[in-house]
Design a protein around this motif. Structure first.
Motif, PDB file in Angstrom:
ATOM      1  N   VAL A  58       0.832  -1.201   0.000  1.00  0.00           N
ATOM      2  CA  VAL A  58       0.000   0.000   0.000  1.00  0.00           C
ATOM      3  C   VAL A  58       0.869   1.254   0.000  1.00  0.00           C
ATOM      4  O   VAL A  58       0.580   2.236  -0.698  1.00  0.00           O
ATOM      5  N   ARG A  59       1.962   1.220   0.749  1.00  0.00           N
ATOM      6  CA  ARG A  59       2.873   2.379   0.741  1.00  0.00           C
ATOM      7  C   ARG A  59       3.453   2.599  -0.651  1.00  0.00           C
ATOM      8  O   ARG A  59       3.614   3.747  -1.092  1.00  0.00           O
ATOM      9  N   SER A  60       3.744   1.493  -1.362  1.00  0.00           N
ATOM     10  CA  SER A  60       4.272   1.614  -2.717  1.00  0.00           C
ATOM     11  C   SER A  60       3.233   2.210  -3.663  1.00  0.00           C
ATOM     12  O   SER A  60       3.558   3.060  -4.512  1.00  0.00           O
ATOM     13  N   LEU A  61       1.977   1.785  -3.521  1.00  0.00           N
ATOM     14  CA  LEU A  61       0.919   2.332  -4.360  1.00  0.00           C
ATOM     15  C   LEU A  61       0.705   3.816  -4.076  1.00  0.00           C
ATOM     16  O   LEU A  61       0.503   4.616  -5.009  1.00  0.00           O
ATOM     17  N   ASP A  62       0.763   4.201  -2.809  1.00  0.00           N
ATOM     18  CA  ASP A  62       0.632   5.613  -2.459  1.00  0.00           C
ATOM     19  C   ASP A  62       1.781   6.426  -3.044  1.00  0.00           C
ATOM     20  O   ASP A  62       1.583   7.534  -3.567  1.00  0.00           O
ATOM     21  N   ALA A  63       2.995   5.870  -2.969  1.00  0.00           N
ATOM     22  CA  ALA A  63       4.164   6.567  -3.496  1.00  0.00           C
ATOM     23  C   ALA A  63       4.067   6.724  -5.015  1.00  0.00           C
ATOM     24  O   ALA A  63       4.430   7.774  -5.573  1.00  0.00           O
ATOM     25  N   GLY A  64       3.578   5.686  -5.692  1.00  0.00           N
ATOM     26  CA  GLY A  64       3.424   5.767  -7.137  1.00  0.00           C
ATOM     27  C   GLY A  64       2.421   6.825  -7.546  1.00  0.00           C
ATOM     28  O   GLY A  64       2.652   7.583  -8.504  1.00  0.00           O
ATOM     29  N   ARG A  65       1.310   6.892  -6.814  1.00  0.00           N
ATOM     30  CA  ARG A  65       0.316   7.924  -7.127  1.00  0.00           C
ATOM     31  C   ARG A  65       0.865   9.307  -6.847  1.00  0.00           C
ATOM     32  O   ARG A  65       0.643  10.254  -7.627  1.00  0.00           O
ATOM     33  N   ALA A  66       1.590   9.462  -5.746  1.00  0.00           N
ATOM     34  CA  ALA A  66       2.181  10.760  -5.405  1.00  0.00           C
ATOM     35  C   ALA A  66       3.128  11.230  -6.504  1.00  0.00           C
ATOM     36  O   ALA A  66       3.135  12.413  -6.888  1.00  0.00           O
ATOM     37  N   GLU A  67       3.920  10.299  -7.028  1.00  0.00           N
ATOM     38  CA  GLU A  67       4.859  10.660  -8.096  1.00  0.00           C
ATOM     39  C   GLU A  67       4.123  11.073  -9.366  1.00  0.00           C
ATOM     40  O   GLU A  67       4.483  12.065 -10.019  1.00  0.00           O
ATOM     41  N   GLU A  92       1.162  12.319  -9.653  1.00  0.00           N
ATOM     42  CA  GLU A  92       0.387  13.553  -9.483  1.00  0.00           C
ATOM     43  C   GLU A  92       1.215  14.713  -8.972  1.00  0.00           C
ATOM     44  O   GLU A  92       0.693  15.823  -8.809  1.00  0.00           O
ATOM     45  N   GLY A  93       2.503  14.486  -8.714  1.00  0.00           N
ATOM     46  CA  GLY A  93       3.361  15.551  -8.235  1.00  0.00           C
ATOM     47  C   GLY A  93       2.966  16.065  -6.862  1.00  0.00           C
ATOM     48  O   GLY A  93       3.043  17.265  -6.585  1.00  0.00           O
ATOM     49  N   ARG A  94       2.570  15.147  -5.985  1.00  0.00           N
ATOM     50  CA  ARG A  94       2.122  15.514  -4.639  1.00  0.00           C
ATOM     51  C   ARG A  94       2.939  14.752  -3.610  1.00  0.00           C
ATOM     52  O   ARG A  94       3.646  13.799  -3.928  1.00  0.00           O
ATOM     53  N   ALA A  95       2.822  15.150  -2.347  1.00  0.00           N
ATOM     54  CA  ALA A  95       3.535  14.472  -1.270  1.00  0.00           C
ATOM     55  C   ALA A  95       2.826  13.168  -0.921  1.00  0.00           C
ATOM     56  O   ALA A  95       1.598  13.080  -0.953  1.00  0.00           O
ATOM     57  N   VAL A  96       3.620  12.153  -0.567  1.00  0.00           N
ATOM     58  CA  VAL A  96       3.049  10.868  -0.191  1.00  0.00           C
ATOM     59  C   VAL A  96       2.130  11.014   1.019  1.00  0.00           C
ATOM     60  O   VAL A  96       1.050  10.406   1.079  1.00  0.00           O
ATOM     61  N   ALA A  97       2.531  11.841   1.979  1.00  0.00           N
ATOM     62  CA  ALA A  97       1.713  12.043   3.181  1.00  0.00           C
ATOM     63  C   ALA A  97       0.349  12.627   2.821  1.00  0.00           C
ATOM     64  O   ALA A  97      -0.673  12.271   3.435  1.00  0.00           O
ATOM     65  N   GLU A  98       0.314  13.474   1.820  1.00  0.00           N
ATOM     66  CA  GLU A  98      -0.955  14.063   1.389  1.00  0.00           C
ATOM     67  C   GLU A  98      -1.849  13.003   0.759  1.00  0.00           C
ATOM     68  O   GLU A  98      -3.064  12.962   1.016  1.00  0.00           O
ATOM     69  N   ILE A  99      -1.257  12.139  -0.048  1.00  0.00           N
ATOM     70  CA  ILE A  99      -2.014  11.055  -0.683  1.00  0.00           C
ATOM     71  C   ILE A  99      -2.588  10.127   0.372  1.00  0.00           C
ATOM     72  O   ILE A  99      -3.769   9.744   0.333  1.00  0.00           O
ATOM     73  N   ALA A 100      -1.766   9.744   1.350  1.00  0.00           N
ATOM     74  CA  ALA A 100      -2.206   8.828   2.404  1.00  0.00           C
ATOM     75  C   ALA A 100      -3.312   9.451   3.244  1.00  0.00           C
ATOM     76  O   ALA A 100      -4.289   8.774   3.610  1.00  0.00           O
ATOM     77  N   ALA A 101      -3.166  10.730   3.574  1.00  0.00           N
ATOM     78  CA  ALA A 101      -4.182  11.408   4.383  1.00  0.00           C
ATOM     79  C   ALA A 101      -5.505  11.492   3.630  1.00  0.00           C
ATOM     80  O   ALA A 101      -6.580  11.298   4.212  1.00  0.00           O
ATOM     81  N   GLU A 102      -5.427  11.748   2.348  1.00  0.00           N
ATOM     82  CA  GLU A 102      -6.635  11.826   1.530  1.00  0.00           C
ATOM     83  C   GLU A 102      -7.330  10.470   1.463  1.00  0.00           C
ATOM     84  O   GLU A 102      -8.560  10.378   1.570  1.00  0.00           O
ATOM     85  N   ALA A 103      -6.538   9.401   1.289  1.00  0.00           N
ATOM     86  CA  ALA A 103      -7.105   8.061   1.237  1.00  0.00           C
ATOM     87  C   ALA A 103      -7.736   7.684   2.568  1.00  0.00           C
ATOM     88  O   ALA A 103      -8.832   7.105   2.609  1.00  0.00           O
ATOM     89  N   ALA A 104      -7.062   7.988   3.663  1.00  0.00           N
ATOM     90  CA  ALA A 104      -7.590   7.653   4.990  1.00  0.00           C
ATOM     91  C   ALA A 104      -8.901   8.386   5.253  1.00  0.00           C
ATOM     92  O   ALA A 104      -9.827   7.824   5.855  1.00  0.00           O
ATOM     93  N   ALA A 105      -8.988   9.612   4.793  1.00  0.00           N
ATOM     94  CA  ALA A 105     -10.203  10.401   5.011  1.00  0.00           C
ATOM     95  C   ALA A 105     -11.400   9.823   4.271  1.00  0.00           C
ATOM     96  O   ALA A 105     -12.553  10.066   4.657  1.00  0.00           O
ATOM     97  N   SER A 106     -11.145   9.046   3.207  1.00  0.00           N
ATOM     98  CA  SER A 106     -12.244   8.457   2.435  1.00  0.00           C
ATOM     99  C   SER A 106     -12.761   7.162   3.051  1.00  0.00           C
ATOM    100  O   SER A 106     -13.766   6.618   2.593  1.00  0.00           O
ATOM    101  N   ILE A 107     -12.079   6.658   4.073  1.00  0.00           N
ATOM    102  CA  ILE A 107     -12.464   5.419   4.748  1.00  0.00           C
ATOM    103  C   ILE A 107     -13.312   5.768   5.968  1.00  0.00           C
ATOM    104  O   ILE A 107     -12.926   6.639   6.761  1.00  0.00           O
ATOM    105  N   PRO A 108     -14.465   5.145   6.172  1.00  0.00           N
ATOM    106  CA  PRO A 108     -15.289   5.463   7.335  1.00  0.00           C
ATOM    107  C   PRO A 108     -14.530   5.389   8.660  1.00  0.00           C
ATOM    108  O   PRO A 108     -14.793   6.185   9.573  1.00  0.00           O
TER     109      PRO A 108
END
Length: 258
Positions: free
Chosen positions: A191-200, A202-218
């Motif tokens: 999952v960390r690898s998938l988050d890192a790939g998306r961050a790369e 989209e040109g965003r920080a990995v922490a931002e991607i992870a926080a966004e994903a976590a916020a979408s989970i109940p």
């Protein structure tokens, strides 16, 4: 609750990291004798040495006859036939439906379906003869709700789910249960690898991607491997003998259906 696993023998595939390792550790904590398997022999031995009664078996799932060898070596290491098999393997490369080719799909089916079927076929006769067995597949929430950008995983794991559901109806009367455990976003290297790939991408920080994903989970967070492993151990337990042919999700409510 005593899960009734003391003295049972278990093979957990791809258990040198992530969800496989967590499931193996949960089974060992309940008294099962576990085989830790994976391509990294040194890592398998390191993990096994820390678990009571555990053994390590090196295995590359891509080799010819790998499933039969893994079963034979596991039973030799434990000195007994296998009561529990946890099917697991590395996820195929990310990619959308228009980005993958026939060769990619063939490879995904070989690793996610054919190896698992061969492994299951190798242990089923003994389980049915003894009147007790547990086959558990570590899958993905993509089985019930395809995940964007993971078409190879969606296809391969869904095909395996169809096979296992069919199998479950055929062996339930022999005391063998067949289930899938579907993770959502669990804190693993995958999952960390998938988050890192998306961050790369989209040109965003990995922490931002992870926080966004976590916020979408109940549940508002990623799950832990230990939480996942505990559910896996229960599905392999004596008490779960009437649970078969089903897919259980451990996803914090991520998938928007019952």
């Amino acid at each position: 609750m005593d899960l009734g696993l003391r003295g049972r023998t278990a093979l957990v595939c791809a258990s040198t990291a992530g969800l496989g390792r967590a499931t193996a550790e949960a089974l060992a904590a309940e008294g099962a004798r576990v085989v830790i398997s994976g391509r990294r022999a040194d890592k398998a031995r390191e993990i096994a040495s820390a678990l009571p009664g555990a053994e390590a078996v090196e295995c590359d799932v891509t080799g010819d006859g790998a499933a039969a060898r893994l079963v034979a070596e596991s039973q030799e290491a434990l000195g007994a036939e296998l009561d529990i098999v946890v099917l697991n393997g590395p996820g195929p490369k990310p990619g959308g439906a228009t980005a993958v080719g026939t060769g990619d799909l063939r490879a995904a089916v070989e690793s996610l379906v054919l190896f698992q079927q061969e492994l299951t076929a190798a242990v089923l006769p003994g389980m049915r003869e003894r009147g007790w067995g547990r086959i558990l597949s570590i899958g993905s929430s993509g089985v019930v709700e395809p995940i964007s950008g993971l078409v190879l995983s969606n296809v391969g794991r869904s095909a395996l789910a169809a096979y296992l559901k069919t199998l479950a109806t055929e062996v339930a009367g022999d005391g063998v249960t067949v289930n899938m455990l579907l993770p959502g976003r669990i804190e693993t290297d995958r999952v960390r690898s998938l988050d890192a790939g998306r961050a790369e991408r989209e040109g965003r920080a990995v922490a931002e991607i992870a926080a966004e994903a976590a916020a979408s989970i109940p549940a508002r967070r990623y799950g832990t491997p230990e939480e996942f492993g505990a559910v896996g151990a229960f599905l392999c337990s004596e008490q779960a003998g009437y649970v078969t042919g089903t897919a259980v999700r451990c996803d914090g409510g991520m998938v928007h259906r019952l």
